[in-house]
Scaffold this motif. Structure first.
Motif, PDB file in Angstrom:
ATOM      1  N   GLU A  80      -1.242  -1.879   7.016  1.00 24.37           N
ATOM      2  CA  GLU A  80      -2.515  -1.193   6.783  1.00 24.37           C
ATOM      3  C   GLU A  80      -2.628  -0.053   7.786  1.00 24.37           C
ATOM      4  O   GLU A  80      -2.441  -0.244   8.989  1.00 24.37           O
ATOM      5  CB  GLU A  80      -3.677  -2.162   6.952  1.00 24.37           C
ATOM      6  CG  GLU A  80      -5.009  -1.530   6.636  1.00 24.37           C
ATOM      7  CD  GLU A  80      -6.158  -2.511   6.742  1.00 24.37           C
ATOM      8  OE1 GLU A  80      -7.260  -2.057   7.092  1.00 24.37           O
ATOM      9  OE2 GLU A  80      -5.953  -3.715   6.497  1.00 24.37           O
ATOM     10  N   THR A  81      -2.912   1.138   7.274  1.00 30.54           N
ATOM     11  CA  THR A  81      -3.040   2.307   8.137  1.00 30.54           C
ATOM     12  C   THR A  81      -4.473   2.448   8.623  1.00 30.54           C
ATOM     13  O   THR A  81      -5.363   1.714   8.176  1.00 30.54           O
ATOM     14  CB  THR A  81      -2.626   3.589   7.382  1.00 30.54           C
ATOM     15  OG1 THR A  81      -3.582   3.825   6.341  1.00 30.54           O
ATOM     16  CG2 THR A  81      -1.235   3.472   6.800  1.00 30.54           C
ATOM     17  N   GLU A  82      -4.694   3.406   9.494  1.00 33.68           N
ATOM     18  CA  GLU A  82      -6.039   3.619  10.033  1.00 33.68           C
ATOM     19  C   GLU A  82      -7.048   4.003   8.960  1.00 33.68           C
ATOM     20  O   GLU A  82      -8.233   3.722   9.104  1.00 33.68           O
ATOM     21  CB  GLU A  82      -5.998   4.683  11.126  1.00 33.68           C
ATOM     22  CG  GLU A  82      -5.277   4.212  12.374  1.00 33.68           C
ATOM     23  CD  GLU A  82      -5.244   5.257  13.458  1.00 33.68           C
ATOM     24  OE1 GLU A  82      -6.200   5.306  14.251  1.00 33.68           O
ATOM     25  OE2 GLU A  82      -4.250   6.009  13.486  1.00 33.68           O
ATOM     26  N   ASN A  83      -6.567   4.635   7.884  1.00 39.28           N
ATOM     27  CA  ASN A  83      -7.502   5.019   6.818  1.00 39.28           C
ATOM     28  C   ASN A  83      -7.561   3.965   5.711  1.00 39.28           C
ATOM     29  O   ASN A  83      -7.986   4.251   4.599  1.00 39.28           O
ATOM     30  CB  ASN A  83      -7.180   6.397   6.256  1.00 39.28           C
ATOM     31  CG  ASN A  83      -5.822   6.458   5.595  1.00 39.28           C
ATOM     32  OD1 ASN A  83      -5.108   5.460   5.519  1.00 39.28           O
ATOM     33  ND2 ASN A  83      -5.458   7.623   5.122  1.00 39.28           N
ATOM     34  N   LYS A  84      -7.108   2.761   6.022  1.00 36.38           N
ATOM     35  CA  LYS A  84      -7.215   1.580   5.149  1.00 36.38           C
ATOM     36  C   LYS A  84      -6.285   1.606   3.939  1.00 36.38           C
ATOM     37  O   LYS A  84      -6.461   0.826   3.022  1.00 36.38           O
ATOM     38  CB  LYS A  84      -8.658   1.350   4.685  1.00 36.38           C
ATOM     39  CG  LYS A  84      -9.665   1.241   5.805  1.00 36.38           C
ATOM     40  CD  LYS A  84      -9.381   0.044   6.672  1.00 36.38           C
ATOM     41  CE  LYS A  84     -10.440  -0.071   7.767  1.00 36.38           C
ATOM     42  NZ  LYS A  84     -10.001  -0.824   8.894  1.00 36.38           N
ATOM     43  N   THR A  85      -5.285   2.490   3.922  1.00 42.24           N
ATOM     44  CA  THR A  85      -4.290   2.431   2.859  1.00 42.24           C
ATOM     45  C   THR A  85      -3.184   1.477   3.300  1.00 42.24           C
ATOM     46  O   THR A  85      -3.057   1.155   4.485  1.00 42.24           O
ATOM     47  CB  THR A  85      -3.690   3.814   2.548  1.00 42.24           C
ATOM     48  OG1 THR A  85      -3.064   4.324   3.726  1.00 42.24           O
ATOM     49  CG2 THR A  85      -4.748   4.783   2.052  1.00 42.24           C
ATOM     50  N   VAL A  86      -2.409   1.010   2.337  1.00 38.70           N
ATOM     51  CA  VAL A  86      -1.325   0.086   2.646  1.00 38.70           C
ATOM     52  C   VAL A  86      -0.003   0.766   2.311  1.00 38.70           C
ATOM     53  O   VAL A  86       0.147   1.346   1.236  1.00 38.70           O
ATOM     54  CB  VAL A  86      -1.472  -1.234   1.859  1.00 38.70           C
ATOM     55  CG1 VAL A  86      -0.292  -2.145   2.088  1.00 38.70           C
ATOM     56  CG2 VAL A  86      -2.769  -1.938   2.265  1.00 38.70           C
ATOM     57  N   VAL A  87       0.926   0.730   3.260  1.00 41.20           N
ATOM     58  CA  VAL A  87       2.259   1.275   3.041  1.00 41.20           C
ATOM     59  C   VAL A  87       3.272   0.153   3.186  1.00 41.20           C
ATOM     60  O   VAL A  87       3.068  -0.798   3.946  1.00 41.20           O
ATOM     61  CB  VAL A  87       2.587   2.431   4.012  1.00 41.20           C
ATOM     62  CG1 VAL A  87       1.691   3.622   3.770  1.00 41.20           C
ATOM     63  CG2 VAL A  87       2.481   1.984   5.454  1.00 41.20           C
TER      64      VAL A  87
END
Length: 64
Positions: A15-22
């Motif tokens: 989970e990235t800081e902008n709440k997307t998942v990679v």
């Protein structure tokens, strides 16, 4: 900053800081990584400049 949300097979879902998942292959991450671990990525400015200089020096020597 990325947080390891979960591990599925050969991939870590982060989970990235902008709440997307990679999805990142486990082979690209440090050994022993686990859910909840926090990853940070940075730029090594000194090494970047050293590499640029070596490449420029090589190019200069080839074209002189």
């Amino acid at each position: 900053m990325w947080i390891i949300d979960r591990i599925e097979g050969e991939f870590a879902l982060c989970e990235t800081e902008n709440k997307t998942v990679v999805s990142i292959p486990l082979s690209a991450l440090p050994k022993g990584i686990k859910e909840g671990d926090v990853l940070t990525v940075g730029i090594n400015g000194l090494e970047t400049e050293n590499r640029k200089k070596r490449i420029n020096d090589l190019a200069d020597s080839l074209f002189k």
